[in-house]
Design an enzyme around this catalytic site. Structure first.
Site, PDB file in Angstrom:
ATOM      1  N   CYS A 241      53.608  61.484   8.581  1.00  0.00           N
ATOM      2  CA  CYS A 241      53.941  60.121   8.573  1.00  0.00           C
ATOM      3  C   CYS A 241      55.557  60.024   8.610  1.00  0.00           C
ATOM      4  O   CYS A 241      55.978  59.190   9.525  1.00  0.00           O
ATOM      5  CB  CYS A 241      53.639  59.532   7.357  1.00  0.00           C
ATOM      6  SG  CYS A 241      51.885  59.378   6.913  1.00  0.00           S
TER       7      CYS A 241
HETATM    8  C1  BEZ Z   1      51.089  63.680   6.229  1.00  0.00           C
HETATM    9  O1  BEZ Z   1      51.320  62.273   6.665  1.00  0.00           O
HETATM   10  O2  BEZ Z   1      51.343  64.495   6.648  1.00  0.00           O
HETATM   11  C2  BEZ Z   1      49.459  63.497   5.730  1.00  0.00           C
HETATM   12  C3  BEZ Z   1      49.207  62.399   4.858  1.00  0.00           C
HETATM   13  C4  BEZ Z   1      48.019  62.435   4.080  1.00  0.00           C
HETATM   14  C5  BEZ Z   1      47.119  63.519   4.582  1.00  0.00           C
HETATM   15  C6  BEZ Z   1      47.331  64.709   5.273  1.00  0.00           C
HETATM   16  C7  BEZ Z   1      48.814  64.485   5.633  1.00  0.00           C
END
Ligand code: BEZ
Length: 210
Positions: A45
């Site tokens: 994210c």
């Molecule tokens: C991420 O943004 O890296 C992420 C968020 C939730 C689960 C897995 C990855």
């Protein structure tokens, strides 16, 4: 209820990092991209939001407003924005909705319980100036989205809306396009005075209009 293409994008009032907004009022006459991410302070994210901030001028050029969402509260988004700027080199320059009570996530069916019963998946909704949903995308949490592809789809949608052409497989901006089947040859002559290559009566290829 899942949101389908052509549906009116559900309206809502929500707290964001740029103050309270009413979604439809905030959109005004612009196109919009509403996209969700699973959780604040997560790696994929962080890269996505930094990238969207970096290419925001591309959305502006196309008259598209961008807004993010997660089920974390606005205060959490605000703290996280410092990390995004530090690691991605661009400050977040669009609002992020805080949705701890999951009102917006519920309206847009952004929680897929069989994937995760609390976090929002990576949803994307492209919304036209008529407030109708023009594109939906759903990615899993572990895969960062290709926002250049979203810009490409917006270019295609706007060419269809304003120039009556569709775009073929793997089309890139500047490539030849297809006259929409709904246009008769007589109507097409008005819009495409330089003509087209009629490969089949339903497959009329022409230069991309500017
Ligand atoms: C991420 O943004 O890296 C992420 C968020 C939730 C689960 C897995 C990855």
């Amino acid at each position: 209820m899942a949101i389908r293409l052509g549906d009116t994008a559900p309206d809502f009032t929500a707290s964001t990092t740029q103050g309270e907004i009413n979604f439809h009022e905030w959109l005004g006459d612009s196109w919009g991209v509403l996209f969700s991410h699973p959780k604040d302070f997560t790696p994929v994210c962080t890269t996505e939001l930094g990238y969207v901030a970096r290419i925001k001028p591309e959305f502006d050029k196309r008259n598209v407003k961008v807004i993010g969402l997660s089920v974390d509260p606005v205060e959490s988004h605000e703290r996280w924005e410092g990390d995004i700027e530090e690691t991605q080199g661009t400050a977040v320059n669009f609002p992020m909705i805080g949705d701890p009570d999951r009102t917006v996530a519920g309206l847009y069916d952004m929680i897929h319980p069989n994937a995760d019963d609390t976090l929002t998946v990576r949803s994307v909704f492209v919304i036209g100036p008529d407030k109708k949903v023009k594109l939906t995308l759903t990615y899993p949490a572990s895969t960062g989205r290709n926002f250049d592809e979203i810009l490409r789809v917006i270019d295609s949608l706007q060419l269809t809306a304003y120039k009556k052409v569709a775009t073929p497989a793997n089309w890139k901006f500047g490539d030849d396009v297809i006259i929409v089947p709904a246009l008769s040859n007589d109507e097409a002559k008005e819009l495409f005075p330089d003509g087209w290559d009629e490969q089949k009566p339903y497959l009329r290829v022409t230069k991309q209009p500017s």
